[in-house]
Scaffold this motif. Sequence first.
Motif, PDB file in Angstrom:
ATOM      1  N   ASP A  43       0.851  -1.185   0.000  1.00 38.22           N
ATOM      2  CA  ASP A  43       0.000   0.000   0.000  1.00 38.22           C
ATOM      3  C   ASP A  43       0.889   1.238   0.000  1.00 38.22           C
ATOM      4  OD1 ASP A  43       0.984   0.197   2.616  1.00 38.22           O
ATOM      5  OD2 ASP A  43      -0.795  -0.780   3.462  1.00 38.22           O
ATOM      6  N   VAL A  44       0.259   2.408   0.024  1.00 44.95           N
ATOM      7  CA  VAL A  44       1.011   3.662  -0.071  1.00 44.95           C
ATOM      8  C   VAL A  44       1.969   3.859   1.107  1.00 44.95           C
ATOM      9  CG1 VAL A  44       0.821   6.178  -0.153  1.00 44.95           C
ATOM     10  CG2 VAL A  44      -0.745   4.767  -1.491  1.00 44.95           C
ATOM     11  N   GLN A  48       6.103   4.126   0.705  1.00 46.36           N
ATOM     12  CA  GLN A  48       6.855   5.318   1.115  1.00 46.36           C
ATOM     13  C   GLN A  48       7.881   4.967   2.184  1.00 46.36           C
ATOM     14  OE1 GLN A  48       3.448   7.620   2.294  1.00 46.36           O
ATOM     15  NE2 GLN A  48       3.390   8.769   0.367  1.00 46.36           N
ATOM     16  N   CYS A  75      -3.025   6.097  -7.344  1.00 47.08           N
ATOM     17  CA  CYS A  75      -1.928   5.249  -7.834  1.00 47.08           C
ATOM     18  C   CYS A  75      -0.937   6.073  -8.647  1.00 47.08           C
ATOM     19  CB  CYS A  75      -2.488   4.103  -8.683  1.00 47.08           C
ATOM     20  SG  CYS A  75      -3.166   2.723  -7.736  1.00 47.08           S
ATOM     21  N   LEU A  78       1.182   8.131  -6.354  1.00 51.54           N
ATOM     22  CA  LEU A  78       2.241   7.333  -5.733  1.00 51.54           C
ATOM     23  C   LEU A  78       3.347   7.049  -6.737  1.00 51.54           C
ATOM     24  CD1 LEU A  78       3.432   5.661  -3.443  1.00 51.54           C
ATOM     25  CD2 LEU A  78       1.989   3.743  -4.182  1.00 51.54           C
TER      26      LEU A  78
END
Length: 320
Positions: A43-44, A48, A75, A78
């Motif tokens: 996931d984000v 990160q 998306c 990101l």
Amino acid sequence: MPDLMSEEKSPAAQRLLIVQALSVQPLAEVLEESGYELTRAGDVPSAQAALADLTALPRLILMDMELPDLAWPACVSLLRELAASGVPVITLSRRQDAQRGAALRDAGATDCLLKPVRLSELLALIERRIHPVNRAPVAEPQRPVASMTVRERDGHCSWQTPQARLLMSQYFPAPWADHARLPPEVLAWLHREALRRRAGAAPSGLTVAPRAGQLRQRLSFNLMPADPEVIGAGHWLLVLHEGDEAALVSRLAKSLDLPLSDAELLYWTLGQPLPRQQVHELGLSEQAYDGRMRTLCERLGVQDAAQAVARARHALMPQG
């Protein structure tokens, strides 16, 4: 978020960051079996954190554009953040129309692949991105398309690009070029070739020598399929090449087992998306160009024009 390109971080030799739903395992397993060290993010926040916390940047990021509970704009956002690290990003997606493909490239994607992906091709692409080989540049078109539309019954040139007009004036004396008519030898070939095409024969070009005393290459003519609505009923489209370019188109046709007309279309598509002006210079409407490219991709067994161009560039890569 920390500066991802700080001096403390250097690329790890074989580390990849794979951004994909953690429930999807096969691709990650194949990559690990191929010797890559993976950092996985589903996931984000984890993507990160993976970049922020690593002591060494990954050599490449593989990002699935279908993350759980994440809309397309998020998306892309990101992807833009990951690409800003300077690490090459390969995206995977199931649907990629022209607008979405442009959005991925604008966001910084290095390569955009469509699922299902052939694992052998993906592994080869990853290897090329991690260990690029310095090779001679691929030969590409050196000038805009030299093309002309000709009325079959009398050889009248209804329209010419500036490049075609220049070549005709250099290879043929007046009055033919001045009056925008094909010289007799070219018109005779056009009539023969038109009859052959209607009978279903394989395409055959014409090559002429320069005028005596001129240090020029030979000039080749190819009769190309075109839209009557674009070039006019009763007309044919001729594409002109001097020696080096003609040899490249022939090489492309032979290497990829393509009809000459498809090789011609693919050659002019090398390097950048085909400018819409050049679409018309090849006697095609935009709809017909898109249809021709779809057919060409099917012949090559690839999923989109970008992969077709990659095949063409590989075929024209200098050997050795």
